[in-house]
Design an enzyme around this catalytic site. Structure first.
Site, PDB file in Angstrom:
ATOM      1  CD  GLU A  19      15.713  66.363  37.237  1.00  0.00           C
ATOM      2  OE1 GLU A  19      16.203  65.727  36.279  1.00  0.00           O
ATOM      3  OE2 GLU A  19      16.382  66.683  38.236  1.00  0.00           O
ATOM      4  NE  ARG A 102       9.174  64.629  43.559  1.00  0.00           N
ATOM      5  CZ  ARG A 102      10.349  64.894  42.994  1.00  0.00           C
ATOM      6  NH1 ARG A 102      10.950  63.971  42.234  1.00  0.00           N
ATOM      7  NH2 ARG A 102      10.960  66.052  43.199  1.00  0.00           N
ATOM      8  CG  ASN A 104      14.998  63.318  42.196  1.00  0.00           C
ATOM      9  OD1 ASN A 104      14.279  64.173  41.690  1.00  0.00           O
ATOM     10  ND2 ASN A 104      16.232  63.572  42.592  1.00  0.00           N
ATOM     11  CG  ASN A 149      19.485  64.934  41.775  1.00  0.00           C
ATOM     12  OD1 ASN A 149      18.789  64.564  40.836  1.00  0.00           O
ATOM     13  ND2 ASN A 149      19.067  65.832  42.661  1.00  0.00           N
ATOM     14  CG  ASP A 199      19.449  68.675  40.155  1.00  0.00           C
ATOM     15  OD1 ASP A 199      19.102  67.542  39.789  1.00  0.00           O
ATOM     16  OD2 ASP A 199      18.636  69.493  40.606  1.00  0.00           O
TER      17      ASP A 199
END
Length: 293
Positions: A19, A102, A104, A149, A199
């Site tokens: 990522e 968490r 992203n 995202n 995404d």
């Protein structure tokens, strides 16, 4: 639509969850994260040199600072990382009282401020939020999201794009002259009935958006009306985020993942988790360097 492009393997890094690819012009390095394996990878496209750093927490982005260091967007904190000495300095915390989340997706906007998102570690519905780090202060922009995202920005800085991946809808959010959201975000591109889920995304020099479709093995280019006009096909099913990097930002690099794969899927897609590259005939638009004050 154009005939499309084929992405080829650039680094066989086998990330569990690749990522956050970011180009650092100062060092001529591309950085990207393996969130779940707590690693930061790098590649020098000019000579093919590559390497990685082991981190002490999950990190979803390493974005360049003016002095050559990197700001790491960690599990629930921001820290400054020096690749030369591999030293870290704590900068700020977020959601420290929420152990289920968490970080992203994240990206620097046209004003040099950082937008970052959080999500549940098990994608718990509604656990995620969207924040903006502006002049060293972190402000929550939106909550109740599941997998935020596709954070990216129009070339003029007058609009932000993002998605809550399970909805399949990419949203467009008008911004004021200081980069703050105005009103409510509006649906801009609908992938709810398309293969794969939206995404990560990046904007090119023509203001078009390149969007990874997780599960569909492709990255698509969207014009100003949110219509697909081009695509990049990958030999793996889970692309996570694209970025333009290298000389003149002429190459599109794409992180991928093997998260959630069965043993059979890992055998069928041996390059899954690798970093891929494609020549799409268009140049990228450099993200501004992050300003911390």
């Amino acid at each position: 639509m154009k005939a499309g492009h084929i992405a080829t393997l650039a680094v066989d890094c086998r990330c569990e969850l690749g990522e956050g690819p970011q180009w650092q012009a100062k060092s001529q390095r591309l950085y990207w994260c393996d969130i779940l394996s707590k690693r930061l990878h790098w590649l020098s496209p000019a000579n093919g040199e590559q390497g990685q750093y082991t981190l002490d927490q999950m990190v979803s982005l390493a974005t360049p600072l003016v002095d050559g260091r990197l700001l790491l967007v960690g599990e629930r904190s921001l820290s400054i990382f020096d690749p030369t000495t591999q030293s870290q300095a704590h900068f700020a915390d977020f959601e420290v009282d929420n152990p289920i989340t968490r970080s992203n997706d994240a990206r620097v906007d046209r004003h040099g401020s950082l937008w970052l998102s959080t999500m549940g570690k098990r994608a718990e519905p509604g656990a995620g939020s969207l924040y903006r780090l502006h002049n060293g202060e972190l402000t929550q922009l939106r909550s109740g999201l599941t997998i935020p995202n596709a954070i990216c920005f129009s070339p003029a800085g007058d609009a932000a794009y993002f998605t809550d991946t399970p909805t399949g809808i990419v949203m467009r959010w008008p911004l004021d002259s200081q980069g703050w959201p105005q009103g409510e975000p509006q649906p801009w591109a609908d992938f709810s009935k398309a293969p794969g889920n939206p995404d990560g995304a990046v904007v090119d020099s023509e203001g078009c958006l390149w969007l990874a479709l997780w599960g569909a093995g492709q990255v698509v280019r969207l014009n100003h009306d949110g219509q697909v006009t081009d695509e990049v096909k990958l030999p793996v099913s889970q692309p996570s985020c694209p970025v333009f990097a290298g000389d003149n930002l002429a190459q599109l690099y794409i992180t991928t993942a093997q998260e959630g794969f069965s043993a059979e899927q890992r055998r069928e897609q041996p390059q899954a988790g690798g970093l891929f590259v494609a020549d799409c005939g268009v140049r990228g638009l450099a993200d501004p360097l992050l300003r911390l004050e």
